[in-house]
Design an enzyme around this catalytic site. Structure first.
Site, short mmCIF file in Angstrom:
data_model
loop_
_atom_site.label_atom_id
_atom_site.label_comp_id
_atom_site.label_asym_id
_atom_site.label_seq_id
_atom_site.Cartn_x
_atom_site.Cartn_y
_atom_site.Cartn_z
N HIS A 182 0.83 -1.21 0.00
CA HIS A 182 0.00 0.00 0.00
C HIS A 182 0.86 1.26 0.00
O HIS A 182 0.55 2.23 -0.66
CB HIS A 182 -0.91 0.01 1.24
CG HIS A 182 -2.14 -0.82 1.04
ND1 HIS A 182 -2.70 -1.58 2.03
CD2 HIS A 182 -2.91 -1.00 -0.06
CE1 HIS A 182 -3.76 -2.19 1.55
NE2 HIS A 182 -3.91 -1.86 0.30
N ARG A 456 6.34 -13.02 -12.96
CA ARG A 456 6.31 -11.56 -12.89
C ARG A 456 6.62 -11.04 -11.50
O ARG A 456 6.93 -9.86 -11.33
CB ARG A 456 4.95 -11.04 -13.36
CG ARG A 456 3.79 -11.63 -12.60
CD ARG A 456 2.47 -11.43 -13.31
NE ARG A 456 1.87 -10.14 -13.01
CZ ARG A 456 0.70 -9.73 -13.50
NH1 ARG A 456 0.01 -10.50 -14.32
NH2 ARG A 456 0.21 -8.57 -13.18
N CYS A 493 -2.83 -3.33 -22.28
CA CYS A 493 -3.11 -2.76 -20.96
C CYS A 493 -2.14 -3.25 -19.88
O CYS A 493 -2.37 -3.02 -18.70
CB CYS A 493 -4.56 -3.04 -20.56
SG CYS A 493 -4.92 -4.79 -20.39
C1 PEP Z 1 -1.53 -8.20 -17.78
O1 PEP Z 1 -1.36 -9.39 -17.53
O2 PEP Z 1 -0.76 -7.51 -18.48
C2 PEP Z 1 -2.70 -7.48 -17.24
C3 PEP Z 1 -2.99 -6.26 -17.60
O3 PEP Z 1 -3.43 -8.12 -16.30
P1 PEP Z 1 -2.98 -8.31 -14.76
O4 PEP Z 1 -1.75 -7.49 -14.54
O5 PEP Z 1 -4.14 -7.86 -13.94
O6 PEP Z 1 -2.74 -9.78 -14.69
MG MG Z 2 -2.94 -10.56 -16.70
#
Ligand code: PEP
Ligand code: MG
Length: 533
Positions: A182, A456, A493
């Site tokens: 946060h 990630r 996105c």
């Molecule tokens: C992505 O995987 O790039 C994405 C926008 O979704 P999230 O980060 O919510 O998995």
């Molecule tokens: Mg994703």
């Protein structure tokens, strides 16, 4: 003067700060033991209510983002399940401060050892709650950091962040911490430089180092203790150029984005909570390219009415601009208690659309709320983690069934365009199976981790997790080309869309539609304006 000491961590909020170090972990005041268990119990009760009062006061003066965090803390503090173990320890003869610390430390350990980044990040909130009550028990307050100081320690509590006056500069350097915490979110939205994961203090910082000024480079994730004169000069140049860059970027915020040769690029924003739009001027973006809905899920799954109101709020804010709401993408690094399942490899497990299709009774509630909300704006809906066309077909069939049901009941509804996230390599490699989708939105965060086989949220493989690897870029370019040939709008996105270093490659790959974190909006537009295409 000691030799300069350079420590490397991870940037959680970009920026530069030069100033004295302030030790966040300095010893707290001492608690005075009471005469009886009854007095200890009364002391703890009083301290909890004082701490709750502090939080309530802070909530009144905070913006919606900060108050959401503080309200979460207040709810935890008022939850008997959290406080009961401490009162049992007191009944067994323990002093209030030891009992509270022991009870909360056990709770915190559960969060810290969680495999999920999300829960580990919440450990900082629990430590904050623990320390607020300890502070109330000792009748003390935190020692204020000097103006412009770099707050250095194991971790920092959200309340500490909010109580600090950042107007004179300063920053945060944490030995532990998480970019998903946060505090990191708050630091990014307020422009406070912050780095995390510097590692333990044993790295060689002596008291003499801590007494000198420090240089915090949160653009690249480093800090120098006791810097040399030459280092200070170089640092100041980088800091000025970063500030100039940011200042220049701010001028782009209110303009539509375009490349150097005038090619228009749509820039939308990513949001996670309806309140996120409160601090964004709708005129500065082209709509919402991604509204994540898994964060609407708190301790319980939100009912249809709560979801409907949340979606309507965002649609009302956007006016005619599109709002792309993604159905729940729980699982992976976003566990939802009561919905997701414990898995040894959650990124490859029952997440996103797989989970929604496995739990249709939950999915149908969201579908009804979306169909009703579509009456009130330019709504688009997309499904996360699509891997095979059957998932898209089954999800759209559920939308059709719920629409028929609402129609039969005389409830106003509308079918929004239904698109898919392109974030599983199977879809990016063979998009022809998805030509029926209304649009594609590339999730570069997941696409990159699956193409590179580099999680990630795993720092040790962060060097492999790059959207700019030719394999990832080639896939993105082929999806963009497929969209152009078949008249399917393609946007992106993932976080890469707001990363100035990745924007040239993404535009080069053929994308003209990006959705970015609100804090990145100006920087993204400025970076687009610098691209020669
Ligand atoms: C992505 O995987 O790039 C994405 C926008 O979704 P999230 O980060 O919510 O998995
Ligand atoms: Mg994703």
């Amino acid at each position: 003067m000691p030799e300069p000491l350079r420590l490397q961590g991870i940037s959680a909020s970009a920026g530069y700060a030069e100033g004295p170090l302030f030790d966040l972990d300095q010893a707290a005041m001492r608690y005075v033991r009471k005469a009886s268990a009854a007095d200890e119990k009364a002391a703890l009760e009083a301290a909890i209510s004082i701490a709750a009062g502090w939080l309530a006061t802070l909530i009144e003066t905070s913006d919606s983002e900060a108050s959401d965090i503080l309200e979460f803390q207040l709810a935890m503090l008022e939850d008997d399940a959290l406080t009961a173990p401490a009162f049992s320890h007191i009944a067994e003869g323990m002093a209030a401060d030891v009992a509270w610390r022991q009870a909360l430390d056990a709770e915190i350990a559960g969060y810290e050892t969680s495999e999920q980044d999300y829960f580990r990040a919440r450990a900082a909130d629990m430590r904050d709650i623990r320390d607020q009550v300890l502070r109330a028990l000792t009748g003390g307050g935190d020692i204020a950091a000097p103006a412009g100081a770099i707050l250095y320690g194991e971790d920092i509590a959200p309340t500490r962040f909010l109580e600090t006056d950042w107007s004179a500069g300063g920053g945060i350097a944490l030995k532990a911490g998480s970019a998903a915490s946060h505090v990191a979110m708050l630091a990014r939205s307020r422009g406070v430089p912050m780095i995390v994961a510097l590692g333990p203090a044993e790295l060689g910082a002596s008291p003499a180092h801590l007494a000198e000024i420090a240089l915090l480079d949160a653009e690249h994730g480093g800090i120098v203790l006791a810097p040399s004169k030459a280092e200070i000069a170089i640092f100041r140049r980088s800091s000025l150029s970063f500030a100039a860059h940011r200042g220049k970027a701010a001028a782009y915020l209110t303009r539509p984005a375009a490349t150097k040769t005038g090619i228009a690029v749509r820039v939308q924003v990513n949001i996670a909570d309806p309140s996120d739009v409160d601090s964004i001027d709708a005129a500065t973006c082209d709509g919402v390219g991604l509204m994540r809905t898994e964060f609407l899920v708190g301790k319980t799954l939100p009912d249809e009415e709560t979801q409907y109101r949340a979606y309507r709020k965002v649609l009302a804010w956007a006016g005619d601009r599109p709002v792309t709401i993604r159905t729940v993408d729980a699982g992976g690094d976003k566990p939802v208690p009561g919905l997701t399942v414990e898995e040894c490899n959650p990124f490859l497990g029952l997440r996103g659309i797989r989970l929604s299709l496995a739990r249709p009774e939950v999915f149908r509630i969201q579908i009804r709320a979306l169909l009703r909300a579509a009456m009130h704006g330019n709504l688009k809906v997309m499904f996360p983690m699509i891997a095979v066309p059957e998932e898209y077909e089954r999800a759209t069939a559920l939308f059709a069934e719920e629409q028929a049901d609402l129609l039969a009941r005389g409830i106003a509804q509308k079918m929004p365009p239904l698109g898919i996230m392109v974030e599983v390599p199977s879809v990016a490699i063979a998009p022809e199976a998805f030509a029926r989708a209304a649009f594609f939105s590339i999730g570069s965060n997941d696409l990159t981790q699956y193409v590179m086989a580099a999680a990630r949220d795993n720092i040790s493989v962060a060097h492999l997790n790059s959207v700019r690897h030719p394999a990832v870029l080639r896939l993105i370019a082929s999806v963009a080309a497929f969209g152009r040939e078949h008249n399917i709008p393609v946007s992106l996105c993932g976080d890469a869309g707001g990363d100035p270093a990745s924007i040239p490659a993404l535009l080069e790959a053929g994308l003209r539609d990006l959705s970015v974190a609100p804090a990145q909006l100006a920087m993204a537009k400025a970076a687009i304006a610098d691209v020669w295409i």
